[in-house]
Design a protein around this motif. Structure first.
Motif, PDB file in Angstrom:
ATOM      1  N   ARG A  86     -57.356-118.674   5.390  1.00  0.00           N
ATOM      2  CA  ARG A  86     -56.490-117.771   4.589  1.00  0.00           C
ATOM      3  C   ARG A  86     -57.539-116.577   4.195  1.00  0.00           C
ATOM      4  NH1 ARG A  86     -51.569-118.742   3.573  1.00  0.00           N
ATOM      5  NH2 ARG A  86     -50.720-120.696   3.812  1.00  0.00           N
ATOM      6  N   SER A 135     -46.981-114.928   0.622  1.00  0.00           N
ATOM      7  CA  SER A 135     -48.154-115.162   1.557  1.00  0.00           C
ATOM      8  C   SER A 135     -47.860-116.436   2.429  1.00  0.00           C
ATOM      9  CB  SER A 135     -49.467-115.157   1.141  1.00  0.00           C
ATOM     10  OG  SER A 135     -49.693-114.007   0.382  1.00  0.00           O
ATOM     11  N   ARG A 170     -52.625-123.999   5.479  1.00  0.00           N
ATOM     12  CA  ARG A 170     -53.666-123.283   6.336  1.00  0.00           C
ATOM     13  C   ARG A 170     -55.299-123.534   5.597  1.00  0.00           C
ATOM     14  NH1 ARG A 170     -51.241-119.878  10.029  1.00  0.00           N
ATOM     15  NH2 ARG A 170     -49.287-119.018   9.074  1.00  0.00           N
ATOM     16  N   GLY A 229     -48.799-122.196   1.867  1.00  0.00           N
ATOM     17  CA  GLY A 229     -48.047-120.954   1.294  1.00  0.00           C
ATOM     18  C   GLY A 229     -46.620-120.746   0.883  1.00  0.00           C
ATOM     19  N   LEU A 278     -49.992-117.847  -4.126  1.00  0.00           N
ATOM     20  CA  LEU A 278     -49.498-117.349  -2.484  1.00  0.00           C
ATOM     21  C   LEU A 278     -48.047-117.247  -2.663  1.00  0.00           C
ATOM     22  CD1 LEU A 278     -52.066-119.610  -0.646  1.00  0.00           C
ATOM     23  CD2 LEU A 278     -51.974-117.407  -0.595  1.00  0.00           C
TER      24      LEU A 278
END
Length: 272
Positions: free
Chosen positions: A43, A271, A38, A32, A266
């Protein structure tokens, strides 16, 4: 066997390990904005958990590796049969295990972590306000450039998206991987485009999910590869919710080559 529905909303994220195009996709890692990696399923779970007014989020899977990853980041996993043919069947299998399922179940696909929260809240509001609808799903009106992009893909033999045609009450008439409706070449750019791009998010009532799982697969569902056509085949009303186009591309992770595209989105959205 599920019992009577209770007030509330639950989001279920269907996730399977097997995939022809991208095996193990839910466990693919995405970096991100802060460089934190992740998994896709985490997510997706985070995106679902950010939707206001939702009582619980769960992942429905048939693979212990995915279930273990969900438990690792603090989520809830529901084991479902490998025989589930699509996300709707998997959601139905998860709901069937609940003693008191919520009145509305949202299917948020696990490969679309960029889905805006307002899309889900709009679906919930439509289903609550339309007692006769079995299911609600969103669509975005095509811009002239998007329509041309879809038709260019079609001419080249590529599937560029799913379109939906609705009636005057915003009920689905048909979904297709063909671009519908046909527009003449001289359709003016300053006139509203009547084509709508379908977004693969669904909100159902538990009774509709149970009925769906009991119905045999229909031919149109098979040839189009669109699970929602089973509702139309058996006469279940599907509400179409026109949503505002987001300020970013709602990109799905379908192939390994999509990873850098999603990571870029992202970062663009900040994010972590």
């Amino acid at each position: 066997m599920s019992g009577p529905a209770t007030p509330g909303v639950g989001i279920i994220i269907p996730a399977r390990f097997a995939s022809t195009r991208y095996p193990g996709k839910p466990l693919a890692t995405l970096a991100g904005a802060g460089g934190v990696a992740r998994t896709l399923i985490e997510r997706s779970w985070r995106a679902a958990s950010a939707v206001p007014g939702v009582d619980f989020v769960a992942v429905a899977t048939d693979d212990t590796r995915i279930a273990q990853e969900v438990e690792r980041f603090g989520g809830t996993a529901i084991m479902t049969p490998e025989s589930c043919a699509n996300g709707t069947e998997r959601c139905a299998a998860a709901v069937a295990q609940m003693a008191n399922p919520p009145e509305i179940v949202v299917n948020l696909q696990g490969d679309a972590p960029l889905t805006p929260a307002y899309v889900v809240t709009d679906l919930i509001a439509r289903l609550r306000g339309d007692a006769s609808a079995a299911m609600a799903t969103p669509a975005v009106r095509c811009t002239p450039s998007l329509y041309r992009h879809l038709t260019d893909d079609q001419k080249a033999g590529r599937v560029g998206g799913t379109t939906v045609v609705a009636d005057g009450q915003s009920r689905a008439l048909y979904f297709s991987k063909r671009v519908l409706p046909y527009l003449p070449d001289d359709w003016p750019d300053d006139r509203a485009c009547p084509a709508f791009l379908h977004l693969g998010v669904y909100a159902y009532r538990p009774a509709a999910l149970a009925a769906y799982a009991a119905w045999p697969v229909c031919v149109l569902e098979q040839v189009e590869g669109l699970e929602q056509l089973r509702f139309l085949h058996y006469g279940a009303p599907v509400a179409i919710v026109e949503c505002a186009a987001p300020d970013w591309d709602v990109v799905e992770l379908n192939n390994p080559s999509d990873v850098p595209i999603v990571e870029a989105m992202l970062r663009q959205r900040g994010s972590d």
